[in-house]
Motif scaffolding. Structure first.
Motif, PDB file in Angstrom:
ATOM      1  N   TYR A   1       3.144   5.800  -3.064  1.00  0.00           N
ATOM      2  CA  TYR A   1       4.299   6.495  -3.656  1.00  0.00           C
ATOM      3  C   TYR A   1       4.159   6.577  -5.177  1.00  0.00           C
ATOM      4  O   TYR A   1       4.478   7.603  -5.775  1.00  0.00           O
ATOM      5  N   ALA A   2       3.702   5.516  -5.810  1.00  0.00           N
ATOM      6  CA  ALA A   2       3.506   5.540  -7.267  1.00  0.00           C
ATOM      7  C   ALA A   2       2.465   6.584  -7.653  1.00  0.00           C
ATOM      8  O   ALA A   2       2.635   7.320  -8.629  1.00  0.00           O
TER       9      ALA A   2
ATOM     10  N   ARG B   1       6.533   9.183  -6.892  1.00  0.00           N
ATOM     11  CA  ARG B   1       7.826   8.852  -6.287  1.00  0.00           C
ATOM     12  C   ARG B   1       8.163   7.397  -6.628  1.00  0.00           C
ATOM     13  O   ARG B   1       8.057   6.492  -5.812  1.00  0.00           O
ATOM     14  N   CYS B   2       8.574   7.223  -7.874  1.00  0.00           N
ATOM     15  CA  CYS B   2       8.728   5.885  -8.448  1.00  0.00           C
ATOM     16  C   CYS B   2       9.803   5.039  -7.771  1.00  0.00           C
ATOM     17  O   CYS B   2       9.624   3.832  -7.602  1.00  0.00           O
ATOM     18  N   GLU B   3      10.915   5.644  -7.412  1.00  0.00           N
ATOM     19  CA  GLU B   3      11.995   4.873  -6.791  1.00  0.00           C
ATOM     20  C   GLU B   3      11.541   4.288  -5.447  1.00  0.00           C
ATOM     21  O   GLU B   3      11.762   3.112  -5.155  1.00  0.00           O
ATOM     22  N   GLN B   4      10.876   5.120  -4.642  1.00  0.00           N
ATOM     23  CA  GLN B   4      10.358   4.637  -3.361  1.00  0.00           C
ATOM     24  C   GLN B   4       9.245   3.611  -3.585  1.00  0.00           C
ATOM     25  O   GLN B   4       9.146   2.623  -2.859  1.00  0.00           O
ATOM     26  N   ALA B   5       8.417   3.858  -4.580  1.00  0.00           N
ATOM     27  CA  ALA B   5       7.328   2.928  -4.890  1.00  0.00           C
ATOM     28  C   ALA B   5       7.888   1.558  -5.246  1.00  0.00           C
ATOM     29  O   ALA B   5       7.438   0.536  -4.717  1.00  0.00           O
ATOM     30  N   THR B   6       8.880   1.537  -6.118  1.00  0.00           N
ATOM     31  CA  THR B   6       9.490   0.273  -6.551  1.00  0.00           C
ATOM     32  C   THR B   6      10.075  -0.486  -5.362  1.00  0.00           C
ATOM     33  O   THR B   6       9.896  -1.705  -5.242  1.00  0.00           O
TER      34      THR B   6
ATOM     35  N   ASN C   1       0.820  -1.214   0.000  1.00  0.00           N
ATOM     36  CA  ASN C   1       0.000   0.000   0.000  1.00  0.00           C
ATOM     37  C   ASN C   1       0.853   1.261   0.000  1.00  0.00           C
ATOM     38  O   ASN C   1       0.504   2.251  -0.650  1.00  0.00           O
ATOM     39  N   LEU C   2       1.965   1.231   0.702  1.00  0.00           N
ATOM     40  CA  LEU C   2       2.868   2.379   0.684  1.00  0.00           C
ATOM     41  C   LEU C   2       3.481   2.548  -0.707  1.00  0.00           C
ATOM     42  O   LEU C   2       3.604   3.666  -1.217  1.00  0.00           O
TER      43      LEU C   2
END
Length: 163
Positions: free
Chosen positions: A134-135, A139-144, A129-130
């Motif tokens: 982020y996505a 904030r793609c890097e954190q999402a990944t 969920n986080l």
């Protein structure tokens, strides 16, 4: 006497058939099933968590939030095991955060999910969920990182799409 026994058996079978047909309606949808379960076991957190999920799937975010909040309140009961308390608490908080994010309360949701991931780093749903949050906010890097962590813990989660 034999006719009386056959008649009584017939009445019994018809009555049970009617009760079964009525009970089957409860199982017709997730929302009906978990509404019934929460009504019949109002002091157990798990039916409230599942009722929240059913309400969320039906598009009723305020109702989902209410059910998750009830589950969270019930998670502090001393009468349930420590494991049940902990799981119910974390699951309810994670679902509340997801409902907040869906209601555009992103900062509150992010704060809750970050806290849950810090406290319970092996709870895959919070990571997932986080990652989705982020996505959603670019904030793609954190999402990944969080989606990958969730998938490492629980491989059934879908991979992250394009961010």
């Amino acid at each position: 006497m034999r006719r009386e026994v056959i008649g009584a058996c017939l009445i019994w079978v018809v009555a049970l058939g009617g009760a079964t047909a009525q009970r089957c309606q409860t199982w017709s949808t997730e929302l009906r099933l978990w509404s019934d379960a929460a009504a019949k076991t109002p002091k157990k957190p798990r039916p409230w968590i599942n009722l929240g999920l059913a309400r969320e799937q039906a598009g009723d975010l305020p109702g989902a939030f209410q059910a998750y909040s009830a589950a969270l309140a019930l998670s502090y009961q001393p009468r349930i095991s420590h494991y049940q308390q902990r799981f119910s608490n974390v699951a309810a908080r994670t679902n509340i955060a997801r409902a907040l994010a869906m209601s555009e309360h992103v900062p509150e949701a992010e704060m809750m999910l970050t806290q849950i991931v810090t406290e319970f780093p092996r709870f895959a749903h919070a990571h997932y969920n986080l990652g989705v949050l982020y996505a959603k906010t670019g904030r793609c890097e954190q999402a990944t990182a969080h989606i990958d962590a969730a998938r490492t813990l629980e491989p059934d989660f879908p991979p992250m799409g394009a961010c």
